[in-house]
Design an enzyme around this catalytic site. Sequence first.
Site, PDB file in Angstrom:
ATOM      1  N   PRO A  24       0.845  -1.203   0.000  1.00 59.40           N
ATOM      2  CA  PRO A  24       0.000   0.000   0.000  1.00 59.40           C
ATOM      3  C   PRO A  24       0.876   1.247   0.000  1.00 59.40           C
ATOM      4  O   PRO A  24       1.787   1.369   0.820  1.00 59.40           O
ATOM      5  CB  PRO A  24      -0.790  -0.132   1.300  1.00 59.40           C
ATOM      6  N   THR A  26       0.827   5.685  -0.737  1.00 59.98           N
ATOM      7  CA  THR A  26       0.066   6.904  -0.941  1.00 59.98           C
ATOM      8  C   THR A  26       0.195   7.380  -2.386  1.00 59.98           C
ATOM      9  O   THR A  26       1.311   7.495  -2.902  1.00 59.98           O
ATOM     10  CB  THR A  26       0.561   8.002   0.013  1.00 59.98           C
ATOM     11  N   ALA A  58      -4.407   3.968   1.437  1.00 61.84           N
ATOM     12  CA  ALA A  58      -5.325   4.051   2.574  1.00 61.84           C
ATOM     13  C   ALA A  58      -6.643   4.712   2.199  1.00 61.84           C
ATOM     14  O   ALA A  58      -6.683   5.716   1.492  1.00 61.84           O
ATOM     15  CB  ALA A  58      -4.670   4.826   3.713  1.00 61.84           C
ATOM     16  N   GLN A 100      -7.260  -1.075   1.919  1.00 68.59           N
ATOM     17  CA  GLN A 100      -6.688  -0.715   3.215  1.00 68.59           C
ATOM     18  C   GLN A 100      -7.567   0.321   3.913  1.00 68.59           C
ATOM     19  O   GLN A 100      -7.873   1.372   3.349  1.00 68.59           O
ATOM     20  CB  GLN A 100      -5.269  -0.159   3.056  1.00 68.59           C
ATOM     21  N   HIS A 167      -5.263  -0.741   8.876  1.00 70.32           N
ATOM     22  CA  HIS A 167      -3.992  -0.004   8.889  1.00 70.32           C
ATOM     23  C   HIS A 167      -3.656   0.436  10.305  1.00 70.32           C
ATOM     24  O   HIS A 167      -3.977   1.540  10.734  1.00 70.32           O
ATOM     25  CB  HIS A 167      -4.098   1.196   7.953  1.00 70.32           C
ATOM     26  N   GLY A 168      -2.967  -0.439  11.020  1.00 68.80           N
ATOM     27  CA  GLY A 168      -2.566  -0.141  12.383  1.00 68.80           C
ATOM     28  C   GLY A 168      -1.127   0.333  12.485  1.00 68.80           C
ATOM     29  O   GLY A 168      -0.518   0.238  13.551  1.00 68.80           O
ATOM     30  N   ALA A 169      -0.586   0.864  11.372  1.00 64.96           N
ATOM     31  CA  ALA A 169       0.831   1.252  11.315  1.00 64.96           C
ATOM     32  C   ALA A 169       0.996   2.738  11.067  1.00 64.96           C
ATOM     33  O   ALA A 169       0.027   3.503  11.034  1.00 64.96           O
ATOM     34  CB  ALA A 169       1.523   0.454  10.206  1.00 64.96           C
ATOM     35  N   ASN A 170       2.259   3.153  10.919  1.00 65.13           N
ATOM     36  CA  ASN A 170       2.647   4.476  10.432  1.00 65.13           C
ATOM     37  C   ASN A 170       2.066   5.630  11.247  1.00 65.13           C
ATOM     38  O   ASN A 170       1.771   6.698  10.703  1.00 65.13           O
ATOM     39  CB  ASN A 170       2.287   4.635   8.949  1.00 65.13           C
ATOM     40  N   TYR A 172      -0.797   6.204  12.626  1.00 71.52           N
ATOM     41  CA  TYR A 172      -2.195   6.639  12.478  1.00 71.52           C
ATOM     42  C   TYR A 172      -3.013   6.190  13.689  1.00 71.52           C
ATOM     43  O   TYR A 172      -2.485   5.632  14.639  1.00 71.52           O
ATOM     44  CB  TYR A 172      -2.761   6.152  11.147  1.00 71.52           C
TER      45      TYR A 172
END
Length: 367
Positions: A24, A26, A58, A100, A167-170, A172
Site C-alpha cells: 500500500p 500513498t 489508505a 486498506q 492499517h494499524g501502522a505508520n 495513524y
Amino acid sequence: MTIIDKTLTFRRGLTLKNRVVMAPMTTKMSFYDGVVTQDELKYYSLRTGEVGAIITAAANVQDNGKGWEGELSVVSDQFIPSLSRLSSTIKRNGTKAILQLFHAGRMTDSGVLRGVQPVSASAIAAERPNAEIPRALTEDEIFDLIEDFKKATERAIKAGFDGVEIHGANTYIIQQFFSPHSNRREDQWGGSIEKRFNFINQLVDAVTEVVDNSNVQDFIVGYRFSPEEYEEPGIKMSDTLYLVDKLADKKLDYLHISLGDFKRVSVSEDYKEKSIMQYVHEKINGRVPLIGVGDIRTKQDAEDTLTNAEIVAVGRSLIIDPHWTSKVLEGKEDTIRRVLVDQDREELMIGNGVVDFLSIMMPDRLR
C-alpha cells in the site's frame, strides 16, 4: 519453481497465485471528496495482473480521519460504485484486491479537515513540525469509530474486494491507541499495555466478525503494524512482540509489518542479534502468515525476505517498473527499470503525489 512462485491459501480460503503483493502506497490521486479517478484506475491497471495481490492506498473510514488531499474514502455507501471500479480494475489475471482501511487520527490537520480539529486517543500533539493538538475521543466516539470500520468492511465486500487490511501502522489512529506517547488515557482504553491494546482488540474482533457473519466467500482480513517508535515514551520492540503475539491468535488472515528496509535492526539494545522481521516472525511461529517489506529491489531481496515471512510486499520497485514481478519470475532481472526519470512519468501514470512519496522514501532512484 522458486518460493516466490508458490501459491498461498489463507485461513478464509483465498489463494494468492504467487508470494508477491503490491504494498500500500500513498498516491493522492482520488478526487477531493475521495472518489476514485480515471488516473487512479490507470495507475493500478498498469501494475496489476502479475502480482498475487494489490493492497490499495489508505481509504478513510470517517470524514475526520482524512489524512491528506487526494485520499480514497469509504465513509458511506455513495463510494461503493467507484470502489467497485477500483476492485474490478485490480482483479485481472487472478490478482486479488485488498482495500486498506484507516483513520489518520492526530496525523492530519484542520486545513485538510476544513476547519475541524483532529482527534486521537488523547490530546497530545505528534512530535513533528506544526503538529496540532488533537481532541481526545470520548468513549462513545471510540465505539462509533469501531462501528465505522465495520461499515467500511461491509462496503469493501459490496464493492467486490477480496479483503481488507486494517492499517494499524505508520502512527495513524490505531497505532495512536497502542502508543504510550499518544495514549495517556486513564480509562479502559489506556494506561497499561493491556488497556492500550483494548481498542485494537475490539476493532479486530469487530471487523473479522463482520466478515464471518456475511455470506462472502474467500474474503480475508489483514493487519498492518509498525514495530517501533522513536518518541519517548513510545512503542518499543517488547511492546510490538506483545502486540504480535496477541494478534497472531486472532481470526486474522495475515499480519503485515511496515519497514523501510527488510534488514532493519531494532534500536533497542535488547533486540540487536537478529533483524526486526526475524524477531516478529519467530514470535508468530506459524500461527498466521507474515507479509515482509522494505526496499525490495531484486529477486534475491525478495527471497531473503521470504526466509522470515510468507509473503513479500514490493512497493517502490513496482512504481518504477510495473512489470517487476514478471521480470523477476521469468529470469529477466537485467531488464528491470531501476530509476525514474521525468519523461517516463506520464507513461507510468505517476502523478505528483506519488513523486512526493518517492522523493521522501527513495531519492536515490529519481533522475
